[in-house]
Write a protein that holds these residues in place. Structure first.
Motif, PDB file in Angstrom:
ATOM      1  N   VAL A 141       0.811  -1.216   0.000  1.00 50.88           N
ATOM      2  CA  VAL A 141       0.000   0.000   0.000  1.00 50.88           C
ATOM      3  C   VAL A 141       0.847   1.270   0.000  1.00 50.88           C
ATOM      4  O   VAL A 141       1.859   1.354   0.702  1.00 50.88           O
ATOM      5  CB  VAL A 141      -0.928   0.014   1.247  1.00 50.88           C
ATOM      6  N   TYR A 142       0.427   2.265  -0.804  1.00 53.46           N
ATOM      7  CA  TYR A 142       1.002   3.611  -0.704  1.00 53.46           C
ATOM      8  C   TYR A 142      -0.153   4.590  -0.627  1.00 53.46           C
ATOM      9  O   TYR A 142      -1.325   4.233  -0.823  1.00 53.46           O
ATOM     10  CB  TYR A 142       1.942   3.915  -1.891  1.00 53.46           C
ATOM     11  N   ASP A 143       0.190   5.841  -0.335  1.00 54.24           N
ATOM     12  CA  ASP A 143      -0.811   6.889  -0.172  1.00 54.24           C
ATOM     13  C   ASP A 143      -0.714   7.799  -1.401  1.00 54.24           C
ATOM     14  O   ASP A 143       0.348   8.376  -1.655  1.00 54.24           O
ATOM     15  CB  ASP A 143      -0.470   7.635   1.138  1.00 54.24           C
ATOM     16  N   ILE A 144      -1.809   7.920  -2.166  1.00 52.58           N
ATOM     17  CA  ILE A 144      -1.745   8.683  -3.428  1.00 52.58           C
ATOM     18  C   ILE A 144      -1.478  10.179  -3.195  1.00 52.58           C
ATOM     19  O   ILE A 144      -1.122  10.898  -4.122  1.00 52.58           O
ATOM     20  CB  ILE A 144      -3.037   8.522  -4.286  1.00 52.58           C
ATOM     21  N   THR A 145      -1.606  10.628  -1.943  1.00 50.11           N
ATOM     22  CA  THR A 145      -1.357  12.052  -1.662  1.00 50.11           C
ATOM     23  C   THR A 145       0.055  12.307  -1.126  1.00 50.11           C
ATOM     24  O   THR A 145       0.408  13.433  -0.834  1.00 50.11           O
ATOM     25  CB  THR A 145      -2.366  12.609  -0.625  1.00 50.11           C
ATOM     26  N   ARG A 146       0.833  11.240  -0.936  1.00 50.98           N
ATOM     27  CA  ARG A 146       2.202  11.410  -0.439  1.00 50.98           C
ATOM     28  C   ARG A 146       3.175  10.650  -1.317  1.00 50.98           C
ATOM     29  O   ARG A 146       3.286   9.435  -1.240  1.00 50.98           O
ATOM     30  CB  ARG A 146       2.317  10.929   1.014  1.00 50.98           C
ATOM     31  N   ARG A 147       3.874  11.379  -2.157  1.00 48.59           N
ATOM     32  CA  ARG A 147       4.792  10.757  -3.109  1.00 48.59           C
ATOM     33  C   ARG A 147       5.866   9.917  -2.429  1.00 48.59           C
ATOM     34  O   ARG A 147       6.265   8.874  -2.943  1.00 48.59           O
ATOM     35  CB  ARG A 147       5.435  11.833  -3.993  1.00 48.59           C
ATOM     36  N   SER A 148       6.330  10.342  -1.260  1.00 48.17           N
ATOM     37  CA  SER A 148       7.399   9.592  -0.581  1.00 48.17           C
ATOM     38  C   SER A 148       6.975   8.140  -0.343  1.00 48.17           C
ATOM     39  O   SER A 148       7.798   7.222  -0.457  1.00 48.17           O
ATOM     40  CB  SER A 148       7.767  10.262   0.742  1.00 48.17           C
ATOM     41  N   ALA A 207      -7.875   7.375  -2.184  1.00 50.48           N
ATOM     42  CA  ALA A 207      -8.335   7.861  -3.480  1.00 50.48           C
ATOM     43  C   ALA A 207      -9.440   8.909  -3.341  1.00 50.48           C
ATOM     44  O   ALA A 207      -9.725   9.652  -4.289  1.00 50.48           O
ATOM     45  CB  ALA A 207      -8.833   6.687  -4.329  1.00 50.48           C
ATOM     46  N   ASP A 208     -10.048   8.980  -2.163  1.00 47.84           N
ATOM     47  CA  ASP A 208     -11.071  10.018  -1.931  1.00 47.84           C
ATOM     48  C   ASP A 208     -10.467  11.419  -1.869  1.00 47.84           C
ATOM     49  O   ASP A 208     -11.165  12.409  -2.046  1.00 47.84           O
ATOM     50  CB  ASP A 208     -11.830   9.709  -0.633  1.00 47.84           C
ATOM     51  N   LEU A 209      -9.155  11.491  -1.620  1.00 50.30           N
ATOM     52  CA  LEU A 209      -8.487  12.800  -1.530  1.00 50.30           C
ATOM     53  C   LEU A 209      -7.866  13.188  -2.869  1.00 50.30           C
ATOM     54  O   LEU A 209      -6.688  13.526  -2.953  1.00 50.30           O
ATOM     55  CB  LEU A 209      -7.403  12.762  -0.433  1.00 50.30           C
ATOM     56  N   ASP A 210      -8.681  13.147  -3.896  1.00 45.41           N
ATOM     57  CA  ASP A 210      -8.163  13.358  -5.251  1.00 45.41           C
ATOM     58  C   ASP A 210      -7.564  14.749  -5.445  1.00 45.41           C
ATOM     59  O   ASP A 210      -6.624  14.929  -6.216  1.00 45.41           O
ATOM     60  CB  ASP A 210      -9.278  13.102  -6.267  1.00 45.41           C
ATOM     61  N   SER A 211      -8.109  15.740  -4.741  1.00 39.77           N
ATOM     62  CA  SER A 211      -7.599  17.106  -4.904  1.00 39.77           C
ATOM     63  C   SER A 211      -6.165  17.247  -4.378  1.00 39.77           C
ATOM     64  O   SER A 211      -5.437  18.153  -4.772  1.00 39.77           O
ATOM     65  CB  SER A 211      -8.516  18.092  -4.178  1.00 39.77           C
ATOM     66  N   GLN A 212      -5.781  16.324  -3.476  1.00 38.06           N
ATOM     67  CA  GLN A 212      -4.416  16.388  -2.932  1.00 38.06           C
ATOM     68  C   GLN A 212      -3.487  15.369  -3.590  1.00 38.06           C
ATOM     69  O   GLN A 212      -2.395  15.105  -3.099  1.00 38.06           O
ATOM     70  CB  GLN A 212      -4.446  16.115  -1.427  1.00 38.06           C
ATOM     71  N   ARG A 213      -3.939  14.824  -4.692  1.00 33.86           N
ATOM     72  CA  ARG A 213      -3.194  13.748  -5.356  1.00 33.86           C
ATOM     73  C   ARG A 213      -1.760  14.142  -5.686  1.00 33.86           C
ATOM     74  O   ARG A 213      -1.494  15.226  -6.206  1.00 33.86           O
ATOM     75  CB  ARG A 213      -3.936  13.336  -6.623  1.00 33.86           C
ATOM     76  N   ASP A 214      -0.828  13.234  -5.384  1.00 36.53           N
ATOM     77  CA  ASP A 214       0.589  13.491  -5.615  1.00 36.53           C
ATOM     78  C   ASP A 214       1.184  12.441  -6.570  1.00 36.53           C
ATOM     79  O   ASP A 214       2.302  12.581  -7.035  1.00 36.53           O
ATOM     80  CB  ASP A 214       1.317  13.421  -4.254  1.00 36.53           C
ATOM     81  N   VAL A 215       0.421  11.380  -6.806  1.00 41.33           N
ATOM     82  CA  VAL A 215       0.874  10.321  -7.721  1.00 41.33           C
ATOM     83  C   VAL A 215      -0.278  10.018  -8.677  1.00 41.33           C
ATOM     84  O   VAL A 215      -1.393   9.719  -8.216  1.00 41.33           O
ATOM     85  CB  VAL A 215       1.224   9.029  -6.937  1.00 41.33           C
ATOM     86  N   THR A 216      -0.037  10.102  -9.982  1.00 46.04           N
ATOM     87  CA  THR A 216      -1.131   9.861 -10.920  1.00 46.04           C
ATOM     88  C   THR A 216      -1.429   8.366 -11.032  1.00 46.04           C
ATOM     89  O   THR A 216      -0.566   7.524 -10.753  1.00 46.04           O
ATOM     90  CB  THR A 216      -0.789  10.367 -12.346  1.00 46.04           C
ATOM     91  N   TYR A 217      -2.644   8.072 -11.435  1.00 42.84           N
ATOM     92  CA  TYR A 217      -3.055   6.683 -11.613  1.00 42.84           C
ATOM     93  C   TYR A 217      -2.169   6.031 -12.669  1.00 42.84           C
ATOM     94  O   TYR A 217      -1.690   4.896 -12.486  1.00 42.84           O
ATOM     95  CB  TYR A 217      -4.529   6.629 -12.060  1.00 42.84           C
ATOM     96  N   LEU A 253       2.556  -6.585 -11.155  1.00 38.00           N
ATOM     97  CA  LEU A 253       1.669  -6.512  -9.994  1.00 38.00           C
ATOM     98  C   LEU A 253       0.251  -6.194 -10.441  1.00 38.00           C
ATOM     99  O   LEU A 253       0.042  -5.548 -11.456  1.00 38.00           O
ATOM    100  CB  LEU A 253       2.123  -5.393  -9.034  1.00 38.00           C
ATOM    101  N   MET A 254      -0.711  -6.615  -9.653  1.00 40.23           N
ATOM    102  CA  MET A 254      -2.082  -6.177  -9.872  1.00 40.23           C
ATOM    103  C   MET A 254      -2.191  -4.804  -9.216  1.00 40.23           C
ATOM    104  O   MET A 254      -1.409  -4.479  -8.321  1.00 40.23           O
ATOM    105  CB  MET A 254      -3.050  -7.168  -9.243  1.00 40.23           C
ATOM    106  N   PHE A 255      -3.156  -3.995  -9.632  1.00 41.08           N
ATOM    107  CA  PHE A 255      -3.209  -2.632  -9.099  1.00 41.08           C
ATOM    108  C   PHE A 255      -4.621  -2.080  -9.039  1.00 41.08           C
ATOM    109  O   PHE A 255      -5.433  -2.287  -9.941  1.00 41.08           O
ATOM    110  CB  PHE A 255      -2.334  -1.715  -9.981  1.00 41.08           C
ATOM    111  N   LEU A 256      -4.895  -1.364  -7.956  1.00 38.10           N
ATOM    112  CA  LEU A 256      -6.155  -0.632  -7.807  1.00 38.10           C
ATOM    113  C   LEU A 256      -5.915   0.581  -6.919  1.00 38.10           C
ATOM    114  O   LEU A 256      -5.041   0.554  -6.056  1.00 38.10           O
ATOM    115  CB  LEU A 256      -7.223  -1.500  -7.129  1.00 38.10           C
ATOM    116  N   GLU A 257      -6.710   1.609  -7.155  1.00 39.82           N
ATOM    117  CA  GLU A 257      -6.743   2.713  -6.195  1.00 39.82           C
ATOM    118  C   GLU A 257      -7.973   2.514  -5.318  1.00 39.82           C
ATOM    119  O   GLU A 257      -9.056   2.207  -5.822  1.00 39.82           O
ATOM    120  CB  GLU A 257      -6.823   4.060  -6.923  1.00 39.82           C
TER     121      GLU A 257
END
Lengths: 223, 150
Positions: free
Chosen positions: A97-104, A133-143, A155-159
């Motif tokens: 798991v990663y957080d789409i709003t935190r690139r690190s 994924a609910d925090l789309d306005s703060q997105r730091d990594v694109t889908y 890998l399989m992948f989902l947001e």
């Protein structure tokens, strides 16, 4: 545990398989919240950092087969990492798991992937999850970028969103479907000690890789 | 939570962490993380003496280690005490943790398990006392009967 009714050897078990999962990734990406959403169908805000590991279970159905998922949720804090590695062994599925709003948290994926590949077996299904994924306005990594990374690494992948519950079921279920498919086509050897899969357990039901405590409850998820 | 308490470590894994710890002991400087990792592995041992060693390790780290890791030390100490069935001591640790973090669900779950096991062990204890009492009464009765017969 209740005694089985006469004439039925599988009676105490309401499932055909046990799959072991692990959830890994940086601190604060929402691993425990994903587990909680999956096992309890609830979102817990204000999750304290997980101490060591947590455990949760849920029985799902894939192709008419009842499958009990035994899920080890590992603490993301660096100081736990040396020991949480010992929980990887024998996992049939790994949710990374990663957080789409935190690139690190995305940048650290290669290190988590290295651990997952080195410490599990070649058939372990690794599923990449971009959470929050609910925090789309703060997105730091694109889908698209993450999808590319997933494709490059097989890998399989989902947001997902542990908060709204969006795609959370899909991530856990698709992992199980893939594992089941590997069993069906023979690539996953059920007799291998570290396959992370048990078929129709007979006698004692116990979480994989744990002691003799039977039937862990599903409510032990921590958020 | 039950699964976490009843989870046991592979002896090889424990040996590995013992070696790392021992190596640092010989150099005279044991890193916090090394001690922490070794302590956690000890808590997951099947052997009571090793679990006790782990408990001592976390008590030491609680007093002398990182402030932000104190909750973890309390938690693992409580898990250790639960394993060796020192339930009152386990409750003390978990209550200290809950005082600092009342909303910590992991700690609340652990407390629930400890209380449950404490109750069960109490019931077993009472059962044994009752059984013991019954045996004594039975023995007295038997003696009385035999004496009467004479």
């Amino acid at each position: 545990m209740a005694a089985p009714p006469a004439g039925s050897t599988n009676a105490p078990y309401n499932y055909n398989y046990i799959f072991k999962y692990i959830i890994i990734g940086d601190m604060g990406v929402g691993k425990s919240c994903l587990l909680h959403q999956f096992t309890e169908k609830k979102f817990m805000s204000d999750c304290p950092h997980t101490i060591g590991v947590e455990f949760g279970t849920r029985i799902i159905e894939v192709s008419g087969q009842k499958i009990k998922l035994q899920i080890w949720d590992t603490a993301g804090q660096e100081r736990f990492r040396a020991v949480t590695r010992s929980y990887y062994r024998g996992a049939a599925g790994a949710l990374m798991v990663y957080d789409i709003t935190r690139r690190s948290t995305y940048n650290h994926l290669s290190s988590w992937l290295t651990d997952a590949k080195n410490l599990t077996n070649p058939n372990t299904v690794i599923f990449l999850i971009g959470n929050k994924a609910d925090l789309d306005s703060q997105r730091d990594v694109t889908y698209e970028e993450a999808k590319q990374f997933a494709d490059d690494n097989g890998l399989m992948f989902l947001e997902t969103s542990a908060k709204t519950g969006d795609k959370v079921e899909d991530a856990f279920l698709e992992t199980a479907r893939r594992i089941y498919q590997l069993i069906q086509d023979g690539s996953l050897d059920l007799n291998a000690a570290e396959s992370g899969v048990q078929h129709k357990p007979s006698h004692v039901t116990r979480p994989l890789g744990t002691g003799e405590q039977p039937e862990a409850t599903g409510k032990s998820c921590q958020c | 939570m039950e699964a976490v308490i009843d989870d046991y470590i592979e002896p090889a894994e424990l040996t590995l962490h013992f070696a790392r710890y021992q190596e640092e002991v010989t150099t005279g400087k044991v890193g916090y993380n090394t001690a922490f990792d070794y302590g956690w592995c000890l808590i997951r041992s099947r052997k009571t003496d090793e679990v006790m060693k782990g408990i001592e390790m976390f008590k030491h780290l609680y007093k002398n280690g990182q402030q932000e890791a104190r909750r973890d030390c309390l938690f693992f100490t409580a898990v250790g005490y639960t394993k060796i069935r020192e339930f009152e001591l386990a409750l003390e640790c978990i209550d200290t943790l809950l005082k600092a973090e009342p909303g910590n669900t992991q700690a609340k779950d652990l407390k629930h398990v400890i209380e449950d096991r404490l109750k069960k062990s109490g019931l077993i204890g009472m059962g044994l006392i009752a059984l013991g009492g019954a045996t004594v009464v039975g023995a007295i009765g038997l003696v009385a009967m035999l004496t009467k017969k004479k």
